[in-house]
Scaffold this motif. Structure first.
Motif, short mmCIF file in Angstrom:
data_model
loop_
_atom_site.label_atom_id
_atom_site.label_comp_id
_atom_site.label_asym_id
_atom_site.label_seq_id
_atom_site.Cartn_x
_atom_site.Cartn_y
_atom_site.Cartn_z
N VAL A 48 0.86 -1.18 0.00
CA VAL A 48 0.00 0.00 0.00
C VAL A 48 0.90 1.23 0.00
CG1 VAL A 48 -1.85 1.23 1.17
CG2 VAL A 48 -1.76 -1.27 1.27
N HIS A 49 0.98 1.90 -1.14
CA HIS A 49 1.83 3.07 -1.30
C HIS A 49 0.92 4.29 -1.38
CE1 HIS A 49 4.69 -0.06 -2.02
NE2 HIS A 49 4.19 -0.36 -3.22
N ILE A 50 0.81 5.02 -0.30
CA ILE A 50 -0.17 6.09 -0.18
C ILE A 50 0.42 7.44 -0.59
CG2 ILE A 50 -1.73 7.32 1.38
CD1 ILE A 50 -1.93 4.82 3.06
N GLY A 51 -0.17 8.05 -1.60
CA GLY A 51 0.23 9.38 -2.01
C GLY A 51 -0.43 10.42 -1.11
N ILE A 52 0.33 11.43 -0.71
CA ILE A 52 -0.18 12.51 0.14
C ILE A 52 -0.06 13.81 -0.66
CG2 ILE A 52 -0.03 13.71 2.34
CD1 ILE A 52 -0.70 10.80 2.69
N ALA A 53 -1.19 14.37 -1.07
CA ALA A 53 -1.16 15.63 -1.82
C ALA A 53 -0.65 16.75 -0.91
CB ALA A 53 -2.55 15.96 -2.34
N THR A 54 0.43 17.40 -1.33
CA THR A 54 1.09 18.42 -0.51
C THR A 54 1.15 19.74 -1.28
OG1 THR A 54 2.47 16.69 0.48
CG2 THR A 54 3.18 18.98 0.78
N GLN A 55 0.64 20.80 -0.68
CA GLN A 55 0.68 22.11 -1.31
C GLN A 55 2.03 22.77 -1.07
OE1 GLN A 55 -1.90 23.26 -3.19
NE2 GLN A 55 -0.53 24.91 -3.85
N THR A 56 2.68 23.22 -2.14
CA THR A 56 3.96 23.94 -2.06
C THR A 56 3.81 25.29 -2.74
OG1 THR A 56 4.85 23.14 -4.17
CG2 THR A 56 5.11 21.69 -2.26
N GLN A 57 4.85 26.11 -2.66
CA GLN A 57 4.81 27.42 -3.31
C GLN A 57 4.70 27.30 -4.82
OE1 GLN A 57 8.25 29.60 -1.96
NE2 GLN A 57 7.28 30.21 -0.05
N LYS A 75 13.12 13.58 -3.58
CA LYS A 75 13.73 12.79 -4.64
C LYS A 75 12.65 12.25 -5.58
CE LYS A 75 17.46 11.34 -1.55
NZ LYS A 75 18.12 10.18 -0.89
N ARG A 76 13.09 11.82 -6.73
CA ARG A 76 12.16 11.32 -7.75
C ARG A 76 11.34 10.16 -7.22
NH1 ARG A 76 11.82 11.65 -13.30
NH2 ARG A 76 10.87 9.89 -14.35
N GLU A 77 11.99 9.21 -6.53
CA GLU A 77 11.27 8.05 -6.03
C GLU A 77 10.29 8.39 -4.92
OE1 GLU A 77 15.50 8.06 -4.26
OE2 GLU A 77 14.53 8.39 -6.22
N GLU A 78 10.49 9.56 -4.28
CA GLU A 78 9.56 10.00 -3.23
C GLU A 78 8.34 10.70 -3.80
OE1 GLU A 78 12.90 10.77 0.28
OE2 GLU A 78 12.30 12.41 -1.06
N LEU A 79 8.35 10.93 -5.12
CA LEU A 79 7.24 11.61 -5.79
C LEU A 79 6.55 10.70 -6.80
CD1 LEU A 79 9.04 15.00 -6.47
CD2 LEU A 79 7.35 14.56 -4.69
N SER A 80 6.79 9.41 -6.71
CA SER A 80 6.19 8.49 -7.69
C SER A 80 5.94 7.14 -7.04
CB SER A 80 7.11 8.32 -8.90
OG SER A 80 8.37 7.79 -8.51
N GLY A 81 5.10 6.35 -7.71
CA GLY A 81 4.85 4.99 -7.25
C GLY A 81 3.64 4.82 -6.35
N VAL A 93 5.27 11.12 6.83
CA VAL A 93 4.47 12.20 6.24
C VAL A 93 5.14 13.55 6.50
CG1 VAL A 93 2.30 13.47 6.42
CG2 VAL A 93 2.27 10.98 6.28
N ALA A 94 5.60 13.76 7.73
CA ALA A 94 6.25 15.03 8.07
C ALA A 94 7.54 15.22 7.28
CB ALA A 94 6.54 15.08 9.57
N ARG A 95 8.32 14.15 7.14
CA ARG A 95 9.58 14.25 6.41
C ARG A 95 9.36 14.56 4.94
NH1 ARG A 95 12.89 11.52 3.15
NH2 ARG A 95 11.40 9.81 2.87
N LEU A 96 8.42 13.85 4.33
CA LEU A 96 8.16 14.06 2.91
C LEU A 96 7.55 15.43 2.63
CD1 LEU A 96 6.77 10.53 1.97
CD2 LEU A 96 8.97 11.50 1.30
N SER A 97 6.68 15.89 3.52
CA SER A 97 6.07 17.22 3.33
C SER A 97 7.13 18.31 3.37
CB SER A 97 5.02 17.48 4.40
OG SER A 97 3.96 16.54 4.30
N GLU A 98 8.07 18.19 4.29
CA GLU A 98 9.15 19.17 4.39
C GLU A 98 10.03 19.13 3.14
OE1 GLU A 98 11.39 22.24 5.94
OE2 GLU A 98 9.46 21.43 6.60
N ALA A 99 10.33 17.92 2.66
CA ALA A 99 11.16 17.78 1.46
C ALA A 99 10.46 18.37 0.23
CB ALA A 99 11.49 16.31 1.22
N ALA A 100 9.15 18.19 0.15
CA ALA A 100 8.40 18.75 -0.99
C ALA A 100 8.41 20.26 -0.95
CB ALA A 100 6.97 18.22 -0.97
N ARG A 101 8.27 20.85 0.22
CA ARG A 101 8.18 22.31 0.33
C ARG A 101 9.52 22.99 0.11
NH1 ARG A 101 4.45 20.82 4.69
NH2 ARG A 101 2.34 21.23 3.97
#
Length: 436
Positions: free
Chosen positions: A298-307, A343-349, A330-338
């Motif tokens: 189960v690979h759950i995508g979390i829609a994250t709003q960035t600038q 990384k590419r693998e953190e934004l796909s799959g 979730v906290a780590r990935l949200s910070e990385a997105a903002r």
């Protein structure tokens, strides 16, 4: 001096081209080695292009929004030494720049003037006359009193009479408020409407914003999803009072180093439990091949709003994570997105996605499925509402889930069963922690 040509490098992952989304320099700038020249985007991953050497920017090879092939020249620098390419010399008979005379074609006026009575004097070109600003006719002004006689020339009065215009309603722009023919024209152009003394005026400005980078990719993805996927949206309200009490208690007693729990980790764990009973919801639909790929993980995508726009970060293998691990990821990935370090693998799959607007989530929404997935769970804002318990109204913390499904793959009944299972788990949160 030499010339150094910088080409778009291979950014990895087999990418053959990238979109130019930002220039950090312009022609004429002096740059240092490792200074960022530009940023390109490939499949939602932004890559910065550094300068390999010191130099002066001579040429930029693309406009913002253009797609550039890997290996194509994007910047030319003037550098000390030979550089990595030969400098092209300007042709000997090159035409002078516009507004500039070539010295070799200018006759020696001093020699020609020898022996003449009048000497030639270099005369500077006479500056172009300044355009006289045209006064803008006022579009507003108070109407005159009934007994006040407006100032106007006889010809203006005659024209107003013939046109059926009441001069008391026409604002004058001449000296002492005198009405002119232009004032009559402006009044007639407005359709004989008496201007109001508010100072308000229509704004006819139009701003053209080029759709590039992440915003363009979002637009393409949303258009693809809506054009290919027949959506069905199911909305259900959930009583999260007990869940909020549990969450507050766990946050109060959490060990040092553990992340603060939000509602998302509980929802993620509830989805994992519900998917174990309905694996068809955790799938990718290849509509070109006509194949549904049901995933065990189960690979759950979390829609994250960035600038820059909306990014979907992915918590991989949520089935193998507990509440605290889900919260930390979730906290780590949200910070990385903002901050742009995802990384590419953190934004796909992803195989199923959660979208939430938090406190601005509204009463209900109609989420767009993250193609090629078959389901998306939408979280709306939480509100305290009176709920009838059979004998009286009591305050409860209520929240709606607005979820969309690919109707080609998921029937309405299956969608309802899935959401009702998640609802039961969230309303009785102890069940989330019960295995088996």
């Amino acid at each position: 001096m030499g010339e150094h040509v910088i080409k778009l490098p291979d950014v990895g992952e087999g990418v053959a081209e990238a979109e130019l989304v930002e220039w950090h320099v312009k022609v004429g700038d002096l740059v240092r080695e490792d200074a960022v020249l530009a940023a390109v985007m490939t499949d939602k991953a932004t890559v910065e292009i550094p300068s390999p050497t010191d130099g002066e920017v001579l040429w930029l090879g693309a406009e913002i929004g253009e797609t550039v092939a890997v290996g194509s020249p994007i910047v030319r620098l003037k550098v000390a030494g030979e550089g990595n390419t030969a400098v092209k010399e300007a042709p000997a008979e090159a035409k002078p720049a516009k507004g500039e005379m070539s010295r070799q074609n200018v006759p020696d006026l001093r020699a020609e003037s020898a022996g003449k009575t009048a000497s030639l004097v270099e005369v500077e070109p006479e500056p172009a006359p300044l355009e006289r600003p045209v006064p803008r006719l006022p579009v507003s002004g108070p109407a005159r009193d009934a007994g006040e006689r407006p100032l106007a020339a006889p010809a203006v009065r005659l024209r107003a009479k013939e046109a059926g215009v009441d001069l008391r309603q026409v604002p004058g722009t001449g000296p002492a408020g005198r009405i002119t023919h232009d004032d009559i024209d402006a009044f007639l152009a407005r359709g004989r409407q008496v201007a109001r003394p508010t100072g308000l005026a229509p704004n006819t400005a139009v701003e053209d914003v080029k759709v590039v980078g992440l915003r363009r990719k979002i637009a393409e993805k949303m258009a693809l999803a809506k054009s290919r996927i027949p959506h069905i949206t199911y909305v259900e309200e959930v009583d999260v009072t007990a869940l909020e009490d549990l969450r507050a208690a766990l946050n109060k007693e959490k060990a040092a180093g553990r992340p603060k729990l939000t509602l998302l980790p509980f929802l993620m764990r509830a989805m994992v439990r519900a998917i174990s009973e309905q694996p068809a919801l955790n799938a990718i639909y290849d509509d070109e091949a006509g194949v549904i790929h049901r995933h065990g993980g189960v690979h759950i995508g979390i829609a994250t709003q960035t600038q820059s726009g909306l990014l979907v970060t992915v918590v991989h293998h949520a089935e193998a994570r507990d509440i605290w691990d889900c919260a930390a990821e979730v906290a780590r990935l949200s910070e990385a997105a903002r901050d742009g370090t995802a990384k590419r693998e953190e934004l796909s799959g992803s195989t199923i996605t959660i979208t939430s607007l938090g406190a601005m989530g509204g009463v209900a929404t109609t989420p767009v499925i993250n193609h090629p997935e078959v389901a998306i769970i939408g979280v709306n804002k939480m509100m305290v509402r009176p709920v009838w318990d059979g004998t009286q109204f009591i305050p409860r913390k209520m929240m709606n889930l607005s979820s969309s499904f690919d109707h080609r793959v998921i029937d309405g009944w299956d969608a309802a069963v899935f959401i009702q299972r998640i609802k039961a788990l969230l309303e009785t949160p102890a069940l989330i922690f019960v295995e088996g």
